[in-house]
Design an enzyme around this catalytic site. Structure first.
Site, PDB file in Angstrom:
ATOM      1  N   VAL A   1       3.783  -2.525  15.825  1.00 41.56           N
ATOM      2  CA  VAL A   1       4.074  -1.187  16.371  1.00 41.56           C
ATOM      3  C   VAL A   1       3.408  -0.912  17.716  1.00 41.56           C
ATOM      4  O   VAL A   1       3.686   0.096  18.344  1.00 41.56           O
ATOM      5  CB  VAL A   1       3.712  -0.050  15.376  1.00 41.56           C
ATOM      6  CG1 VAL A   1       4.574  -0.109  14.132  1.00 41.56           C
ATOM      7  CG2 VAL A   1       2.225  -0.044  15.040  1.00 41.56           C
TER       8      VAL A   1
ATOM      9  N   GLY B   1       0.807  -1.218   0.000  1.00 43.28           N
ATOM     10  CA  GLY B   1       0.000   0.000   0.000  1.00 43.28           C
ATOM     11  C   GLY B   1       0.842   1.270   0.000  1.00 43.28           C
ATOM     12  O   GLY B   1       1.875   1.377  -0.668  1.00 43.28           O
ATOM     13  N   ILE B   2       0.390   2.248   0.770  1.00 48.08           N
ATOM     14  CA  ILE B   2       1.047   3.557   0.815  1.00 48.08           C
ATOM     15  C   ILE B   2       2.483   3.416   1.329  1.00 48.08           C
ATOM     16  O   ILE B   2       3.411   4.038   0.798  1.00 48.08           O
ATOM     17  CB  ILE B   2       0.221   4.511   1.712  1.00 48.08           C
ATOM     18  CG1 ILE B   2      -1.126   4.819   1.044  1.00 48.08           C
ATOM     19  CG2 ILE B   2       1.001   5.783   2.014  1.00 48.08           C
ATOM     20  CD1 ILE B   2      -2.111   5.603   1.922  1.00 48.08           C
TER      21      ILE B   2
ATOM     22  N   ASN C   1       3.741   4.951   9.452  1.00 47.70           N
ATOM     23  CA  ASN C   1       2.679   4.800   8.444  1.00 47.70           C
ATOM     24  C   ASN C   1       1.713   3.649   8.749  1.00 47.70           C
ATOM     25  O   ASN C   1       0.599   3.635   8.220  1.00 47.70           O
ATOM     26  CB  ASN C   1       3.342   4.593   7.073  1.00 47.70           C
ATOM     27  CG  ASN C   1       2.366   4.152   6.028  1.00 47.70           C
ATOM     28  OD1 ASN C   1       1.591   4.956   5.506  1.00 47.70           O
ATOM     29  ND2 ASN C   1       2.343   2.856   5.745  1.00 47.70           N
TER      30      ASN C   1
ATOM     31  N   TYR D   1     -11.567   5.339  14.432  1.00 46.11           N
ATOM     32  CA  TYR D   1     -10.496   5.630  13.459  1.00 46.11           C
ATOM     33  C   TYR D   1     -10.233   7.138  13.405  1.00 46.11           C
ATOM     34  O   TYR D   1      -9.079   7.586  13.453  1.00 46.11           O
ATOM     35  CB  TYR D   1     -10.908   5.091  12.085  1.00 46.11           C
ATOM     36  CG  TYR D   1      -9.873   5.291  10.991  1.00 46.11           C
ATOM     37  CD1 TYR D   1      -8.782   4.429  10.881  1.00 46.11           C
ATOM     38  CD2 TYR D   1      -9.994   6.320  10.058  1.00 46.11           C
ATOM     39  CE1 TYR D   1      -7.833   4.598   9.864  1.00 46.11           C
ATOM     40  CE2 TYR D   1      -9.058   6.492   9.048  1.00 46.11           C
ATOM     41  CZ  TYR D   1      -7.978   5.626   8.949  1.00 46.11           C
ATOM     42  OH  TYR D   1      -7.052   5.796   7.947  1.00 46.11           O
TER      43      TYR D   1
ATOM     44  N   LYS E   1      -6.756   9.185  14.423  1.00 46.56           N
ATOM     45  CA  LYS E   1      -5.998  10.002  13.467  1.00 46.56           C
ATOM     46  C   LYS E   1      -5.937  11.475  13.908  1.00 46.56           C
ATOM     47  O   LYS E   1      -4.933  12.138  13.693  1.00 46.56           O
ATOM     48  CB  LYS E   1      -6.597   9.867  12.064  1.00 46.56           C
ATOM     49  CG  LYS E   1      -6.470   8.442  11.476  1.00 46.56           C
ATOM     50  CD  LYS E   1      -5.015   8.042  11.269  1.00 46.56           C
ATOM     51  CE  LYS E   1      -4.875   6.739  10.481  1.00 46.56           C
ATOM     52  NZ  LYS E   1      -3.472   6.372  10.210  1.00 46.56           N
TER      53      LYS E   1
HETATM   54  P1  NDP Z   1      -2.898  -1.196   3.986  1.00 41.41           P
HETATM   55  O1  NDP Z   1      -3.960  -1.924   4.707  1.00 41.41           O
HETATM   56  O2  NDP Z   1      -2.614  -1.493   2.557  1.00 41.41           O
HETATM   57  O3  NDP Z   1      -1.529  -1.285   4.802  1.00 41.41           O
HETATM   58  C1  NDP Z   1      -1.513  -1.134   6.187  1.00 41.41           C
HETATM   59  C2  NDP Z   1      -0.109  -1.386   6.656  1.00 41.41           C
HETATM   60  O4  NDP Z   1      -0.033  -1.247   8.090  1.00 41.41           O
HETATM   61  C3  NDP Z   1       0.371  -2.805   6.338  1.00 41.41           C
HETATM   62  O5  NDP Z   1       1.726  -2.747   5.986  1.00 41.41           O
HETATM   63  C4  NDP Z   1       0.201  -3.519   7.669  1.00 41.41           C
HETATM   64  O6  NDP Z   1       1.083  -4.622   7.830  1.00 41.41           O
HETATM   65  C5  NDP Z   1       0.592  -2.391   8.613  1.00 41.41           C
HETATM   66  N1  NDP Z   1       0.155  -2.672   9.978  1.00 41.41           N
HETATM   67  C6  NDP Z   1      -1.114  -2.834  10.428  1.00 41.41           C
HETATM   68  N2  NDP Z   1      -1.086  -3.095  11.754  1.00 41.41           N
HETATM   69  C7  NDP Z   1       0.212  -3.067  12.139  1.00 41.41           C
HETATM   70  C8  NDP Z   1       0.886  -3.249  13.370  1.00 41.41           C
HETATM   71  N3  NDP Z   1       0.226  -3.529  14.516  1.00 41.41           N
HETATM   72  N4  NDP Z   1       2.235  -3.164  13.394  1.00 41.41           N
HETATM   73  C9  NDP Z   1       2.926  -2.903  12.255  1.00 41.41           C
HETATM   74  N5  NDP Z   1       2.348  -2.726  11.059  1.00 41.41           N
HETATM   75  C10 NDP Z   1       1.004  -2.808  11.007  1.00 41.41           C
HETATM   76  O7  NDP Z   1      -3.282   0.346   4.165  1.00 41.41           O
HETATM   77  P2  NDP Z   1      -2.824   1.690   3.435  1.00 41.41           P
HETATM   78  O8  NDP Z   1      -1.540   1.517   2.745  1.00 41.41           O
HETATM   79  O9  NDP Z   1      -3.995   2.214   2.725  1.00 41.41           O
HETATM   80  O10 NDP Z   1      -2.631   2.593   4.745  1.00 41.41           O
HETATM   81  C11 NDP Z   1      -1.375   3.102   5.190  1.00 41.41           C
HETATM   82  C12 NDP Z   1      -1.658   4.240   6.136  1.00 41.41           C
HETATM   83  O11 NDP Z   1      -2.392   5.259   5.447  1.00 41.41           O
HETATM   84  C13 NDP Z   1      -2.516   3.863   7.345  1.00 41.41           C
HETATM   85  O12 NDP Z   1      -2.051   4.539   8.485  1.00 41.41           O
HETATM   86  C14 NDP Z   1      -3.905   4.348   6.954  1.00 41.41           C
HETATM   87  O13 NDP Z   1      -4.699   4.607   8.081  1.00 41.41           O
HETATM   88  C15 NDP Z   1      -3.554   5.598   6.176  1.00 41.41           C
HETATM   89  N6  NDP Z   1      -4.581   6.087   5.248  1.00 41.41           N
HETATM   90  C16 NDP Z   1      -4.981   5.339   4.170  1.00 41.41           C
HETATM   91  C17 NDP Z   1      -5.925   5.862   3.286  1.00 41.41           C
HETATM   92  C18 NDP Z   1      -6.427   5.125   2.085  1.00 41.41           C
HETATM   93  O14 NDP Z   1      -7.342   5.626   1.400  1.00 41.41           O
HETATM   94  N7  NDP Z   1      -5.878   3.975   1.727  1.00 41.41           N
HETATM   95  C19 NDP Z   1      -6.497   7.205   3.493  1.00 41.41           C
HETATM   96  C20 NDP Z   1      -5.978   7.898   4.637  1.00 41.41           C
HETATM   97  C21 NDP Z   1      -5.048   7.350   5.473  1.00 41.41           C
HETATM   98  P3  NDP Z   1       0.594  -6.134   7.421  1.00 41.41           P
HETATM   99  O15 NDP Z   1       0.459  -6.147   5.929  1.00 41.41           O
HETATM  100  O16 NDP Z   1       1.727  -6.976   7.913  1.00 41.41           O
HETATM  101  O17 NDP Z   1      -0.700  -6.355   8.138  1.00 41.41           O
END
Ligand code: NDP
Length: 260
Positions: free
Chosen positions: A63, A17-18, A89, A155, A159
């Site tokens: 985290v 993702g991001i 992130n 959520y 944030k």
């Molecule tokens: P994804 O669900 O694609 O990715 C989330 C990431 O966070 C994964 O790498 C996941 O790891 C990791 N993660 C979740 N829980 C934990 C934890 N306890 N410890 C370590 N890593 C963890 O989401 P996005 O890429 O979309 O989101 C990235 C960030 O951007 C987030 O903070 C989200 O809230 C924010 N965001 C996203 C938006 C969107 O439209 N997509 C909009 C606004 C904000 P794993 O794969 O191992 O579970």
């Protein structure tokens, strides 16, 4: 131009993702990276990034776990000497009506999205202060740190918390040459958004797959969803020398969806 040659960057949630797009951008610009996630496919992501010629260390790190976070930053230091840039992130979301929102859901969301950012910032700042070389902290908040959406009070609260944490830390470490900023992505096409589209889509009406996203995109002045690359460009700017006088800020990256 390799703006980050010789710099060490930690990216949580860097496997997809991001976070992956952010890691990719730093790798292209010469950084050494430690990428972290909770699941094993972080190694596959590291392999893909190594193809760009970067040195990448994958770490499994929850985290919310203080000891694991400390170990993550220890690893970055032992592999690459010091930590220069830290990207908080990792994030999670669930969607529920208030009557159904469980305490466990509330706690889990706050733990990852807010406490996780705090723990990472704390470890990064400790090391940056000790090195005396300053640094950059950038945390992923959300459009929901500006404007809470329906069915996601936990959520949105988590944030908004990131913004408060960012402002407070920015004041505390300003004289250490460390800047602290947050970003607010809007609608970005990732697995998280797939979940949002499916669950909000069911709760808000009879939306089929992709239909809710398509209708919300119509509210974006630029009439398109964002990509990880759109977000990575902002993060790279905030981590660069060009942003050395910017701290305590929260910047939207959403095609104009939210203008406050
Ligand atoms: P994804 O669900 O694609 O990715 C989330 C990431 O966070 C994964 O790498 C996941 O790891 C990791 N993660 C979740 N829980 C934990 C934890 N306890 N410890 C370590 N890593 C963890 O989401 P996005 O890429 O979309 O989101 C990235 C960030 O951007 C987030 O903070 C989200 O809230 C924010 N965001 C996203 C938006 C969107 O439209 N997509 C909009 C606004 C904000 P794993 O794969 O191992 O579970």
């Amino acid at each position: 131009m390799k703006r980050f040659a010789g710099k060490t960057v930690v990216v949580t949630g860097g496997n997809k993702g991001i976070g992956f797009a952010i890691a990719e951008r730093f790798a292209e610009e010469g950084a050494n990276l430690v990428i972290a996630s909770v699941e094993k496919h972080v190694e596959e992501a590291a392999e893909a990034l190594r193809a760009l010629g970067a040195q990448i260390v994958p770490e499994i790190c929850d985290v919310t776990d203080r000891a694991a976070v400390e170990e993550l930053y220890n690893r970055a230091e032992s592999e690459f000497g010091e930590v220069n840039i830290s990207i908080q992130n990792a994030g999670v979301i669930t969607i529920a009506k208030i009557e159904n929102l469980t305490e466990a859901e509330w706690d889990a969301t706050m733990d990852v999205n807010t406490k996780g950012v705090f723990l990472c910032c704390q470890e990064a700042i400790r090391r940056m202060r000790k090195s005396g070389n300053g640094g950059r902290l950038i945390s992923t908040a959300s459009g929901q740190a500006r404007d809470g959406f329906i069915y996601t009070p936990h959520y949105a609260a988590s944030k908004f918390g990131v913004v408060g944490l960012t402002q407070s830390l920015a004041k505390e470490v300003a004289l250490d040459g460390i800047t602290v900023n947050a970003i607010c992505p809007g609608i970005i096409e990732t697995e998280m958004w797939d979940y949002n589209d499916r669950v909000w889509g069911k709760m808000l009406g009879d939306f089929g797959p992709g239909e809710l996203m398509a209708s919300w995109v119509q509210n974006i002045p630029m009439k398109r969803a964002g990509s990880g690359k759109d977000v990575a460009g902002l993060v790279a700017f905030l981590a660069s020398e060009d942003a050395s006088y910017i701290t305590g800020q929260t910047v939207n990256v959403d095609g104009g969806l939210i203008m406050s």
